[in-house]
Design an enzyme around this catalytic site. Structure first.
Site, PDB file in Angstrom:
ATOM      1  N   HIS A  50      34.613  42.166  28.438  1.00  0.00           N
ATOM      2  CA  HIS A  50      35.166  41.833  29.525  1.00  0.00           C
ATOM      3  C   HIS A  50      34.744  41.909  30.797  1.00  0.00           C
ATOM      4  CE1 HIS A  50      39.361  43.285  27.523  1.00  0.00           C
ATOM      5  NE2 HIS A  50      38.682  42.840  26.748  1.00  0.00           N
ATOM      6  N   GLU A  52      35.009  43.040  33.956  1.00  0.00           N
ATOM      7  CA  GLU A  52      34.790  44.190  34.660  1.00  0.00           C
ATOM      8  C   GLU A  52      33.671  44.975  33.817  1.00  0.00           C
ATOM      9  OE1 GLU A  52      39.431  43.493  35.053  1.00  0.00           O
ATOM     10  OE2 GLU A  52      37.807  43.129  33.418  1.00  0.00           O
ATOM     11  N   CYS A  80      42.865  45.885  32.336  1.00  0.00           N
ATOM     12  CA  CYS A  80      43.284  46.492  31.132  1.00  0.00           C
ATOM     13  C   CYS A  80      42.753  47.897  31.123  1.00  0.00           C
ATOM     14  CB  CYS A  80      42.739  45.804  29.893  1.00  0.00           C
ATOM     15  SG  CYS A  80      41.063  46.210  29.411  1.00  0.00           S
ATOM     16  N   CYS A  83      39.007  48.470  30.826  1.00  0.00           N
ATOM     17  CA  CYS A  83      38.232  48.249  32.002  1.00  0.00           C
ATOM     18  C   CYS A  83      38.648  49.196  32.963  1.00  0.00           C
ATOM     19  CB  CYS A  83      38.462  47.069  32.553  1.00  0.00           C
ATOM     20  SG  CYS A  83      38.033  45.471  31.273  1.00  0.00           S
TER      21      CYS A  83
END
Length: 153
Positions: A50, A52, A80, A83
């Site tokens: 992801h 991040e 999320c 993250c």
């Protein structure tokens, strides 16, 4: 605001080159960009890639350490659970986000079930969660404890 704009631009860059979903992130320290990252799930076949997490990994490499104390994260969307956890483990001073989780859900990126699972983690019809200790399950912690005084935090 310039770093949030940069996070959004990073998200657009990732979408444009087909790397992954519409997410971008920027790590800043002392008013300077340390690292950026965008979602790379599709290009890497890695569900943990992801924006991040990618930005955090990049920042840690640049700074040569595993904690980002003194740094801020600017991300194009509310993180999320994975993250958010990575951001907390990285010890970031602040997390700023542009789009909300609801706005992401409206275009197909709905992580509400993951957030809900973390509030009450237990087996359900999608997954099994079970404590399964073995004889030596504490051994890694015991080994770590013996080394802990030699490892700088």
């Amino acid at each position: 605001m310039e770093w949030m704009k940069m996070a959004v631009e990073e998200a657009c860059k990732g979408v444009g080159c087909g790397d992954g979903g519409p997410f971008g992130a920027v790590v800043v320290k002392d008013g300077k960009v340390v690292a950026t990252g965008h979602n790379m799930v599709l290009i890497t076949n890695d569900p943990t890639a992801h924006a991040e997490v990618t930005a955090i990994r990049n920042a840690c490499k640049v700074l040569g350490k595993f904690e980002l104390v003194g740094c801020q994260l600017y991300t194009s969307c509310y993180p999320c659970p994975m993250c958010m956890g990575a951001s907390l483990w990285a010890r970031l001073d602040a997390i700023y986000y542009a789009a909300t989780a609801q706005q992401a859900a409206e275009v197909g990126f709905d992580d509400a079930a993951f957030h809900q699972f973390l509030k009450d983690p237990k087996s359900d019809n999608l997954r099994k969660l079970e404590h399964l200790p073995v004889d030596n399950y504490l051994e890694p912690f015991q080994q770590w404890d013996k080394k802990a005084d030699k490892i700088p935090y």
